[in-house]
Design a protein around this motif. Structure first.
Motif: not given
Length: 219
Positions: A42-47, A129-132, A142-146, A165-168
């Motif tokens: 839920x948090x990942x979706x909100x973010x 990749x499969x989990x995302x 979406x991609x950001x949340x995953x 990931x790329x942002x980290x």
């Protein structure tokens, strides 16, 4: 100080000053059990929405305080109850759409994995990749949340670690740290990689974080 020692000093300063996970900020005691895993989702979706992280965290807390901590309770709540909880947390710009997505996502999880994200973990077979791909089937995630979900969950699902990931990696490069996830993870140890990833993302998003860490580390 050697180059390696300097990198470790930066990594540990980042952990000490900015290494709190977003799950912890939201009051989620993350564990490999259904309820906190769903709360993280839920948090990942909100973010995922273009909104301040502090607002998403407040909205997540408001949803959980309203008792919407499991897919079954989220699905059973009325659309208006979800809207009201989001509004309580200040998540007003996207509240109506997100309330719909939360209800649809909870129903999807109940239908596909009995509301237990550990089944999704098993189906992914250790492949990020499969989990995302499966996570992105959830409305609003979406991609950001995953990416957010995997960065946080690696602490309790170690087969996905190190997940930087790329942002980290962008944050690491801003600090002058290696861009390779495995080299980065060795600076802090497997048990702290999730917190380290959170700090690196903050450094990527806010130059003042990187400056603060370099000052603290004497770099």
């Amino acid at each position: 100080m050697s180059a390696r020692g300097g990198q470790r000093a930066l990594a540990h300063a980042l952990l000490e000053r900015h290494g709190e996970t977003v799950a912890a900020r939201s009051g989620i005691r993350l564990a490999n059990t259904p309820q906190p895993l769903y709360q993280l989702l839920v948090l990942a979706g909100l973010l995922s929405a273009p909104i301040r992280a502090s607002v998403a965290v407040a909205a997540a807390r408001a949803l959980f305080d309203a008792g919407l901590r499991t897919p079954r309770r989220m699905a059973a709540a009325t659309w208006q109850q979800r809207v009201d909880a989001l509004g309580e947390g200040g998540y007003r710009r996207y509240d109506e759409r997100t309330a719909t997505q939360l209800g649809d996502g909870a129903t999807l999880l109940l239908d596909t994995c009995g509301g237990d994200l550990r089944r999704m973990r098993e189906a992914a077979g250790g492949e990020a990749t499969a989990l995302r791909r499966e996570l992105q089937k959830v409305p609003g995630l979406g991609p950001t949340g995953s990416h957010i979900f995997l960065r946080e969950v690696q602490g309790v699902w170690p087969e996905f670690a190190p997940y930087l990931d790329a942002k980290a990696v962008q944050g690491a490069e801003r600090l002058g740290l290696p861009g390779d996830p495995r080299r980065l993870a060795r600076l802090v140890g497997a048990d702290r990689t999730a917190a380290f990833a959170s700090g690196l993302v903050r450094a990527a998003l806010d130059r003042s974080v990187a400056e603060d860490v370099r000052e603290a580390a004497g770099a």
